[in-house]
Scaffold this motif. Sequence first.
Motif, short mmCIF file in Angstrom:
data_model
loop_
_atom_site.label_atom_id
_atom_site.label_comp_id
_atom_site.label_asym_id
_atom_site.label_seq_id
_atom_site.Cartn_x
_atom_site.Cartn_y
_atom_site.Cartn_z
N GLY A 314 0.80 -1.22 0.00
CA GLY A 314 0.00 0.00 0.00
C GLY A 314 0.83 1.27 0.00
N TRP A 315 2.16 1.14 -0.11
CA TRP A 315 3.00 2.33 -0.27
C TRP A 315 4.18 1.96 -1.15
CZ3 TRP A 315 3.10 -0.55 4.21
CH2 TRP A 315 4.33 -1.09 4.58
N SER A 316 4.88 2.95 -1.64
CA SER A 316 6.03 2.68 -2.51
C SER A 316 7.30 3.16 -1.83
CB SER A 316 5.86 3.42 -3.85
OG SER A 316 5.77 4.80 -3.63
N GLY A 317 8.38 2.42 -2.01
CA GLY A 317 9.65 2.82 -1.42
C GLY A 317 9.80 2.32 0.01
N ALA A 318 11.03 2.01 0.41
CA ALA A 318 11.30 1.58 1.77
C ALA A 318 11.06 2.73 2.74
CB ALA A 318 12.74 1.08 1.89
N VAL A 319 10.72 2.40 3.97
CA VAL A 319 10.48 3.42 4.99
C VAL A 319 10.90 2.86 6.35
CG1 VAL A 319 8.08 2.67 5.34
CG2 VAL A 319 8.75 5.01 5.95
N TYR A 320 11.43 3.72 7.20
CA TYR A 320 11.77 3.33 8.57
C TYR A 320 10.88 4.10 9.53
CZ TYR A 320 14.08 2.70 13.01
OH TYR A 320 14.32 2.41 14.33
N ASP A 321 10.11 3.39 10.33
CA ASP A 321 9.26 4.02 11.33
C ASP A 321 9.35 3.28 12.66
OD1 ASP A 321 7.96 1.68 10.76
OD2 ASP A 321 6.05 2.59 10.17
N GLY A 322 10.58 2.82 12.96
CA GLY A 322 10.80 1.94 14.11
C GLY A 322 11.08 0.53 13.61
N LYS A 323 10.62 0.24 12.42
CA LYS A 323 10.90 -1.00 11.71
C LYS A 323 11.22 -0.62 10.27
CE LYS A 323 8.05 -4.57 12.02
NZ LYS A 323 6.83 -5.40 11.83
N LEU A 324 12.17 -1.31 9.66
CA LEU A 324 12.51 -1.06 8.26
C LEU A 324 11.56 -1.88 7.40
CD1 LEU A 324 14.35 0.32 6.25
CD2 LEU A 324 16.01 -1.52 6.56
N ARG A 325 10.69 -1.18 6.65
CA ARG A 325 9.66 -1.84 5.84
C ARG A 325 10.03 -1.68 4.37
NH1 ARG A 325 5.46 -2.20 9.75
NH2 ARG A 325 5.82 -0.74 11.46
N ILE A 326 10.09 -2.82 3.66
CA ILE A 326 10.55 -2.82 2.28
C ILE A 326 9.52 -3.49 1.38
CG2 ILE A 326 12.44 -3.46 0.73
CD1 ILE A 326 14.17 -3.89 3.26
N PRO A 327 8.92 -2.76 0.42
CA PRO A 327 8.04 -3.40 -0.56
C PRO A 327 8.87 -4.12 -1.61
CG PRO A 327 8.17 -1.05 -0.99
CD PRO A 327 8.99 -1.30 0.25
N VAL A 328 8.48 -5.34 -1.95
CA VAL A 328 9.30 -6.14 -2.87
C VAL A 328 8.56 -6.50 -4.15
CG1 VAL A 328 10.76 -7.09 -1.05
CG2 VAL A 328 8.63 -8.26 -1.63
N ASP A 329 7.45 -5.82 -4.42
CA ASP A 329 6.71 -6.07 -5.66
C ASP A 329 7.62 -5.91 -6.88
OD1 ASP A 329 4.19 -6.96 -5.42
OD2 ASP A 329 3.20 -5.01 -5.44
N GLY A 330 7.69 -6.93 -7.71
CA GLY A 330 8.44 -6.83 -8.96
C GLY A 330 9.93 -6.94 -8.81
N LEU A 331 10.44 -7.12 -7.59
CA LEU A 331 11.88 -7.18 -7.39
C LEU A 331 12.40 -8.60 -7.59
CD1 LEU A 331 12.62 -4.97 -4.24
CD2 LEU A 331 13.21 -4.49 -6.61
N THR A 332 13.48 -8.70 -8.34
CA THR A 332 14.19 -9.98 -8.46
C THR A 332 15.58 -9.90 -7.84
OG1 THR A 332 14.98 -9.34 -10.65
CG2 THR A 332 12.92 -10.63 -10.54
N GLY A 333 16.02 -8.67 -7.56
CA GLY A 333 17.32 -8.46 -6.94
C GLY A 333 17.41 -7.05 -6.41
#
Length: 477
Positions: A314-333
Motif C-alpha cells: 500500500g506504499w512505494s519505497g522503503a520506509v523506517y518508522d521503528g521497523k525497516l519496511r521494504i516493498p518487494v513487488d516486482g523485485l528480483t534483486g
Amino acid sequence: MVIGRSGAFLLKSACVLNRTIVIAFSCLACLSAQADTIHLKNGRTIFADSTHENKGKVEYQVGDDTYAIPKTSVDRIDSGGAPVRSGRSSQDEIAISAPVEDISRSGEVQSKLFRDGHIDPMAISEIEAMGNSELMAAALFVAGRFEYNNGNRDLAIGYLQRGLRFAPENPAMLHLYVATLLSLNRGQEAIQYAERATRLEPSSADAFNLLGAAYFKTDHTEDAIRAWQRSLKLRPDPSVQAMLDKAMREKNAESDFSEADSGHFALHYEGKQTSTALRREILDTLESHYNSLVGELGVAPRQTISVSLYKSPGWSGAVYDGKLRIPVDGLTGVTSELSRVLKHELTHAFINQITHGRCPQWLNEGVAQALEPKTISSVGRQLEQLYSDHRQIPLSALEGSWMGFSNSQAYVAYYEGLAAVEYIRDTYGMSDIQRILQRLGDGASTESALRSTIHGGYADMEDGVADYLKRSYGSSN
C-alpha cells in the motif's frame, strides 16, 4: 476573543515564520521544479531529480547517479514538486497531535510564566516556592504544552516529567506526556503512561488513540488495533480510522510471515512471495551498509533492527518508522536505487538509537542523505542565492515533523538539511556530526549540542551554511 501576551507572541511568530517559508518556497520554485515523479505500471513510484527519454528507455538522475528503466514499464511521469525522499510520506507515518484538554488552575499561572514570549524558569521557581502542588503541576503543564506546540519537544519532556511528580494521575498531563514521547519516537517508554491514562479514563477516546499509537510504534500491531477500535467506539474520528486501516493492512500482510535472522537484523517476510535469493541479497546489502555506518557514525546499535518485506503493502519505497519496511513487488534483486534507499533508511535506524529519538528532522534527513551518498551539487547555486538573500527556511523551523509539508516544501527542507550537514562535515569533520548525535542522545537540546560541538548555535549555523554555499557555489565559482 482576548489574546494574552504569550498568545500574541505566538501569533506574531507564526505569521513571521509563514511569510519566511512562503518567500523561501517562491525563491526555490526553480529548484523544486527540477524534481520528477515516475509512476511505474506495477504501482511503484520513483522520485528523481530529472528525467529524459533515450532509445526506448527513461533515464533519470538521483543526486549524482543516473539510472535507466524500460519506457514500457512506465505509466506516466509527473514533472515538478517531488521531494527528495525515499518512500516516506505523510500516509506512512502515524499522526500524533497534542491533546486539547486543559489542567486545573492553568488559568492562574498562564500570565505569570512568560517573559519576552518564552517560558521564564524563574517564574516556575517562584510558583514552586509557594508549596502548592496543584499550582506547580499547572505551571509545568502549561510550560510543557507551550514548548510542545513550538516544536521544542525535549524541553516539553523535561517540564512534563516534573509535572508528573506533582500530578502522577492527571489525565491531561499523562496525555500530553505520551504525545511528546511518541513525537520523539520513544514508543516503548510511552506505553506504560498510555496504559495508565486509559485506566484512569476508560471513557476517553484520546487516551485509547494515544495507546494505539504507542503500541503500533513498538510493533504491537494487534494491541494497536484493539486500542484504536475502542477509541472509535467512544468517538468516531477520521484520522483514527485511517490509522486503524493502516494497522489492519499491516496485520493482513504479516499474517503468513516467516522469520529469518542475521547478526544485526530480524527479517520478517511472506514465505511464498519472496525468493530465498532475494532475501539473502537484501540481508547481505543491509549487513554491508550496517558495517559502513558503524564506521561513518562511530557506533553500533545495541538493539536488533527489525526488517519486514511486503508484497503490495500500500506504499512505494522503503520506509523506517521503528521497523525497516521494504516493498518487494516486482523485485528480483537489489538494484542500485534500492541499495541507496536501504542505506538512507538504515541511517535513520542508527540515528534513532544513537539519539533515543531526539534528533531534529533537518539533521536526521541531512545525515541520511549525505551517507547514501548524495550531494547538493545539482542545486547548489539556487541554495546559495536563497541564503545570500537571507530567505532560507530557518533550520530551527525544520526541527519537528514535516508531515504537513507539500511535496515542493519537503523538497526544499530536504536540501537545506543536506546543505547544513555538508557544511558541518566539510568544515569540522564527520566526527563532529557523531558528537552532535551523541549529545542529543545524552539529552542536550539541539542548540546546546551545536554549541558544545561546533561552538555556535542556530544563528551561527545559518551564517556558516551561507558562507559555505557562497564559497562552493557563488557566482565567482
